[in-house]
Design an enzyme around this catalytic site. Sequence first.
Site, PDB file in Angstrom:
ATOM      1  N   HIS A  14       7.987  -1.744   4.934  1.00 32.18           N
ATOM      2  CA  HIS A  14       8.118  -0.937   3.699  1.00 32.18           C
ATOM      3  C   HIS A  14       8.966   0.277   4.043  1.00 32.18           C
ATOM      4  O   HIS A  14       8.496   1.220   4.686  1.00 32.18           O
ATOM      5  CB  HIS A  14       6.741  -0.504   3.200  1.00 32.18           C
ATOM      6  N   HIS A  16      12.258   3.017   2.670  1.00 31.95           N
ATOM      7  CA  HIS A  16      13.231   3.524   1.698  1.00 31.95           C
ATOM      8  C   HIS A  16      14.472   3.998   2.446  1.00 31.95           C
ATOM      9  O   HIS A  16      14.383   4.919   3.262  1.00 31.95           O
ATOM     10  CB  HIS A  16      12.643   4.701   0.906  1.00 31.95           C
ATOM     11  N   LYS A 100       9.056  -6.288  -5.801  1.00 33.09           N
ATOM     12  CA  LYS A 100       8.242  -5.075  -5.759  1.00 33.09           C
ATOM     13  C   LYS A 100       7.733  -4.716  -7.147  1.00 33.09           C
ATOM     14  O   LYS A 100       8.515  -4.579  -8.087  1.00 33.09           O
ATOM     15  CB  LYS A 100       9.084  -3.917  -5.203  1.00 33.09           C
ATOM     16  N   HIS A 137       2.728  -1.539  -5.473  1.00 36.05           N
ATOM     17  CA  HIS A 137       2.330  -0.126  -5.413  1.00 36.05           C
ATOM     18  C   HIS A 137       1.032  -0.028  -6.209  1.00 36.05           C
ATOM     19  O   HIS A 137       1.046  -0.047  -7.433  1.00 36.05           O
ATOM     20  CB  HIS A 137       3.411   0.780  -6.003  1.00 36.05           C
ATOM     21  N   ASP A 248       6.788   3.311   4.915  1.00 36.37           N
ATOM     22  CA  ASP A 248       7.063   4.028   3.670  1.00 36.37           C
ATOM     23  C   ASP A 248       7.865   5.296   3.960  1.00 36.37           C
ATOM     24  O   ASP A 248       7.748   6.290   3.244  1.00 36.37           O
ATOM     25  CB  ASP A 248       5.771   4.355   2.911  1.00 36.37           C
TER      26      ASP A 248
HETATM   27  C1  NCD Z   1       8.509   6.863  -2.358  1.00 35.80           C
HETATM   28  C2  NCD Z   1       9.949   7.320  -2.611  1.00 35.80           C
HETATM   29  O1  NCD Z   1      10.239   8.494  -2.382  1.00 35.80           O
HETATM   30  O2  NCD Z   1      10.769   6.505  -3.001  1.00 35.80           O
HETATM   31  N1  NCD Z   1       7.672   8.026  -2.270  1.00 35.80           N
HETATM   32  C3  NCD Z   1       6.465   8.113  -1.695  1.00 35.80           C
HETATM   33  O3  NCD Z   1       5.804   9.147  -1.815  1.00 35.80           O
HETATM   34  N2  NCD Z   1       5.970   7.110  -0.975  1.00 35.80           N
HETATM   35  C4  NCD Z   1       8.086   5.917  -3.413  1.00 35.80           C
HETATM   36  C5  NCD Z   1       6.829   5.167  -3.087  1.00 35.80           C
HETATM   37  O4  NCD Z   1       6.820   4.290  -2.221  1.00 35.80           O
HETATM   38  O5  NCD Z   1       5.785   5.450  -3.713  1.00 35.80           O
HETATM   39 ZN    ZN Z   2       7.455   3.489  -0.695  1.00 39.75          ZN
END
Ligand code: NCD
Ligand code: ZN
Length: 346
Positions: A14, A16, A100, A137, A248
Site C-alpha cells: 500500500h 502513495h 481500490k 479503505h 501507506d
Molecule cells: C492517504 C493520502 O494522503 O493519499 N492519506 C492517509 O492519511 N493515509 C490516503 C489514505 O490512504 O487514506
Molecule cells: Zn493510503
Amino acid sequence: MTDTLTICRPDDWHLHLRDGAMLKAVLPETVRHFGRAIIMPNLVPPVVTGAQALAYRERILAAAPGVGLFEPLMTLYLTEDTDPADVAEAHASGLIKAVKLYPAGATTNSASGVNDFDKVRPVLEKMAQIGLPLCVHGEVVRDDVDIFDREAVFIDTVLDPLRRATPGLRVVMEHITTKDGVDYARDAGPSVGATITTHHLVINRNHLLVGGIKPHYYCLPLAKRETHRLALRAAATSGDPTFFLGTDSAPHLDKDKESACGCAGCFTATNTMSILAEVFEQEGALDKLEGFTAHHGPAFYGLPVNETTITLTKGSPVPYPAKIDTPEGPLTVFDPGFALHWRVEA
Ligand code: NCD
Ligand code: ZN
C-alpha cells in the site's frame, strides 16, 4: 545477539507515489529497499480506467534512475461508474493487481469514491469471479460516527454485509488500526488479508495529540488508543500470513500538513525497514520480519517472492534525513521517536 539479518527483498502492499515532481522526489525512497509496491490510485484526477493505469505505470517507470528493478503493481480506483469489462481486461493483461475502494469522502482525494454500494455490485461480482482483490479503505464517513470508531463500524455495517453479498470476493483490509480489524481479518479465512502500516505499529493517539498537535503523525485512519496499537504489533509479529506490510507512505508537502486544515498522511518510505526491524526486535520477533515484509503479501496476491535479498545490520544509531526536498518545498520523513539501530546495507 543477532546483528545481521538477510531477508528476501520486501514489498510494500500500500503505497502513495503521487505524480510529477513529487513522484520523482519520493520514488527513490521506496526503490532503495522494496521490490514491488501496490500503487494507490488516488491521484487528482483518480486512476479509474485501465488506460489511465497503464499511463501512470509508464510515468512511474520513467521517474527514477534504477527504477528498472522495481515493479509498480497498479490498481484502479473504484467509482460508481467503473466498467466491469474494463476492470476484467486490465486484470487479464496483467496490468492491475487490485481495485481500490474508498468510501466517498473518507480520506485524501476520495471524492470520486463509492456512496451507493448497489451501483458497484456488478464490478464486485466480476472481481469475485476472476479472483481480483478489492483493497478497502475501511472507514464509514457518517457524521454520527465518531472518527475513532469509524473502522469498527465499517466492519460491522459495510464490510461484513458486502462480503456476505459477494461470495468469493477477495478483500484486503487496508491499514487496519484497531483490535476489531485484527480480529475480523484473522477470523475471516483465506479470502481476507490485512495490511498494517509502519506508523500504526509505533504511534497511538497520544503521540498525535498530547503536548501539542503533531501534524506529521496525522493520517487516516487515525492512530487509536494504546490497546489497539498493541493488538497491531501482536498481529504483525505473530507470523500469521493474514497480516502483511502496507506502509501507506503518503507524502504531502510540509506546507500542506503544517496548516490550519492539514492533510492526512505519514511519509515513512525512507526509514520503514529500519523502524520495522527495531519494532520486531522489541517484540522478540526478528525472525518474523521476513514473513511480514516479504512472504505474506505475495502469498495473498498469488505472486512469487522476490528473488533478491536485502541485509540489515545493527550498530550505532542510523542517520536518516529529517526531510526530503522537492521542487515545491520539503516534506518531513516520519520520526518514530526512538533511535534506529538497524541499517539496510546498500
Ligand atoms: C492517504 C493520502 O494522503 O493519499 N492519506 C492517509 O492519511 N493515509 C490516503 C489514505 O490512504 O487514506
Ligand atoms: Zn493510503
